[in-house]
Motif scaffolding. Structure first.
Motif, short mmCIF file in Angstrom:
data_model
loop_
_atom_site.label_atom_id
_atom_site.label_comp_id
_atom_site.label_asym_id
_atom_site.label_seq_id
_atom_site.Cartn_x
_atom_site.Cartn_y
_atom_site.Cartn_z
N LEU A 184 0.84 -1.19 0.00
CA LEU A 184 0.00 0.00 0.00
C LEU A 184 0.88 1.24 0.00
CD1 LEU A 184 -2.82 1.36 0.27
CD2 LEU A 184 -2.45 1.32 2.76
N ASP A 185 0.70 2.10 -1.01
CA ASP A 185 1.34 3.41 -1.04
C ASP A 185 0.39 4.37 -0.33
OD1 ASP A 185 2.61 5.78 -1.54
OD2 ASP A 185 2.32 5.75 -3.71
N LEU A 217 -8.23 2.09 5.35
CA LEU A 217 -8.25 0.88 4.52
C LEU A 217 -7.88 -0.35 5.33
CD1 LEU A 217 -6.55 1.98 1.16
CD2 LEU A 217 -8.98 1.58 1.60
N MET A 218 -7.04 -0.15 6.34
CA MET A 218 -6.58 -1.28 7.14
C MET A 218 -7.66 -1.84 8.05
SD MET A 218 -2.74 0.01 8.01
CE MET A 218 -1.98 1.05 6.78
N GLU A 219 -8.82 -1.20 8.06
CA GLU A 219 -9.96 -1.79 8.75
C GLU A 219 -10.46 -3.03 8.00
OE1 GLU A 219 -11.11 -0.85 11.62
OE2 GLU A 219 -10.07 1.07 11.88
N ASP A 220 -10.25 -3.05 6.69
CA ASP A 220 -10.82 -4.11 5.85
C ASP A 220 -9.80 -4.89 5.03
OD1 ASP A 220 -13.64 -3.47 6.42
OD2 ASP A 220 -13.21 -1.62 5.35
N PHE A 221 -8.62 -4.31 4.78
CA PHE A 221 -7.63 -4.94 3.91
C PHE A 221 -6.33 -5.18 4.67
CE2 PHE A 221 -10.32 -2.37 1.10
CZ PHE A 221 -10.73 -3.32 0.19
N ARG A 222 -5.66 -6.28 4.30
CA ARG A 222 -4.36 -6.57 4.89
C ARG A 222 -3.27 -6.35 3.85
NH1 ARG A 222 -0.19 -9.15 6.71
NH2 ARG A 222 0.01 -9.44 8.96
N PHE A 223 -2.13 -5.78 4.28
CA PHE A 223 -1.00 -5.51 3.40
C PHE A 223 0.28 -6.06 4.02
CE2 PHE A 223 -4.15 -2.16 2.81
CZ PHE A 223 -4.34 -2.20 1.44
N THR A 224 1.17 -6.52 3.16
CA THR A 224 2.48 -6.95 3.65
C THR A 224 3.30 -5.74 4.07
OG1 THR A 224 2.37 -8.62 1.88
CG2 THR A 224 4.42 -8.47 3.13
N SER A 225 3.38 -4.74 3.18
CA SER A 225 4.17 -3.54 3.44
C SER A 225 3.37 -2.29 3.14
CB SER A 225 5.45 -3.53 2.58
OG SER A 225 6.29 -4.63 2.89
N VAL A 226 3.51 -1.29 3.99
CA VAL A 226 2.99 0.05 3.71
C VAL A 226 4.20 0.92 3.39
CG1 VAL A 226 1.92 2.10 4.71
CG2 VAL A 226 0.95 -0.16 5.15
N VAL A 227 4.18 1.56 2.23
CA VAL A 227 5.28 2.42 1.81
C VAL A 227 4.77 3.85 1.72
CG1 VAL A 227 6.34 0.53 0.52
CG2 VAL A 227 4.87 2.14 -0.69
N ASP A 269 2.50 -5.92 8.01
CA ASP A 269 3.71 -6.51 8.56
C ASP A 269 4.77 -5.46 8.88
OD1 ASP A 269 2.59 -9.01 8.38
OD2 ASP A 269 3.58 -9.52 6.49
N ARG A 270 4.88 -4.43 8.02
CA ARG A 270 5.95 -3.46 8.23
C ARG A 270 5.65 -2.16 7.48
NH1 ARG A 270 10.90 -5.28 4.12
NH2 ARG A 270 9.56 -5.74 2.33
N ILE A 276 10.13 -0.25 9.74
CA ILE A 276 9.58 -0.24 11.09
C ILE A 276 8.60 -1.41 11.21
CG2 ILE A 276 8.25 1.08 12.78
CD1 ILE A 276 9.21 3.64 11.35
N TRP A 277 8.75 -2.18 12.26
CA TRP A 277 7.88 -3.34 12.46
C TRP A 277 7.80 -3.64 13.95
CZ3 TRP A 277 12.98 -3.52 11.67
CH2 TRP A 277 13.75 -4.57 12.19
N PRO A 278 6.80 -4.43 14.38
CA PRO A 278 6.58 -4.64 15.82
C PRO A 278 7.70 -5.43 16.48
CG PRO A 278 4.60 -5.17 14.56
CD PRO A 278 5.71 -5.02 13.57
N LYS A 279 8.00 -5.08 17.72
CA LYS A 279 8.90 -5.90 18.53
C LYS A 279 8.26 -7.27 18.73
CE LYS A 279 11.41 -2.40 21.18
NZ LYS A 279 11.62 -1.79 22.52
N GLY A 280 9.10 -8.28 18.77
CA GLY A 280 8.61 -9.64 18.93
C GLY A 280 8.46 -10.36 17.61
#
Length: 226
Positions: A80-81, A136-146, A168-169, A217-221
């Motif tokens: 997602l751009d 959009l993230m309420e309904d769609f999943r993305f690997t990367s947001v740029v 994811d990141r 940037i991505w979540p710890k863990g």
């Protein structure tokens, strides 16, 4: 079915800009980029989409960023751009990496409409959403947001914070002030539950000391990007 655009020769100024910045590119890919830029510049006359209105500025700034971003993405990623504006980095990324799925989010309705018309005219399969990326993230999943030139690190972390189950990141394109932004984000505690790594750095070309970076940037863990 989208009509096939007539093939135009590569603009000598575009070719010269690529050579000036030591960028070698397949002619068909250069043609598609030229098609996009030519159409985008036409819309720019009414909408003020970009200040980069020469081939040298497009290649030295817009395309340079996209060429650094493209290798960081894996085949099949859903990208997602966010805050796409004039379509950078999303549209060039879709041209450079046809093996990934790119979507554009632009909350300004006039710009989103222009982007929809641009991708239709150029003939690339890139959905455009007239919406804020975080909505959009309420309904769609993305690997990367740029994203590029949309908000500070702290603001991005705040926008994405409720939606980490859907992405994811982040991959943020930043200029020389990224260190100040990192300091602000740390001061505000925006990175407390996140990991951040500089995954690319490169000269911007307009000054010897100017550096562009791409921050992941991505979540710890999460060990996916270790």
């Amino acid at each position: 079915m989208t009509a096939t655009r007539p093939t135009m020769p590569i603009d000598p100024d575009f070719a010269a800009a690529l050579a000036s910045h030591s960028i070698e590119m397949d002619e068909a890919m250069a043609q598609r980029l030229q098609d996009y830029v030519t159409v985008m510049w036409r819309f720019n006359e009414q909408l003020n989409l970009t200040r980069h209105t020469t081939w040298d500025l497009f290649v030295g700034r817009d395309l340079r960023d996209c060429l650094q971003l493209a290798p960081l993405l894996a085949e099949g990623e859903e990208v997602l751009d966010m805050g796409s504006g004039n379509g950078v980095p999303g549209i060039p990324l879709a041209i450079l990496r046809p093996d990934i799925e790119v979507s554009l989010a632009e909350s300004v309705a006039k710009r989103a409409k222009a982007l929809s018309e641009i991708v239709a005219e150029v003939g690339i399969q890139v959905p455009v959403y007239a919406a804020r990326g975080e909505d959009l993230m309420e309904d769609f999943r993305f690997t990367s947001v740029v994203s590029r030139a949309v908000g500070s690190i702290a603001k991005f972390c705040r926008w994405i914070e409720p939606h980490w189950m859907m992405v994811d990141r982040l991959l943020l394109i930043k200029g020389p002030k990224w260190l100040d932004e990192r300091g602000e984000a740390r001061h505000l505690g925006s990175l407390a539950n996140l990991q951040m790594r500089k995954v690319a750095s490169y000269p911007l070309g307009d000054a010897e000391e100017s550096e562009g970076v791409i921050l992941q940037i991505w979540p710890k863990g999460s060990t996916r990007y270790q």
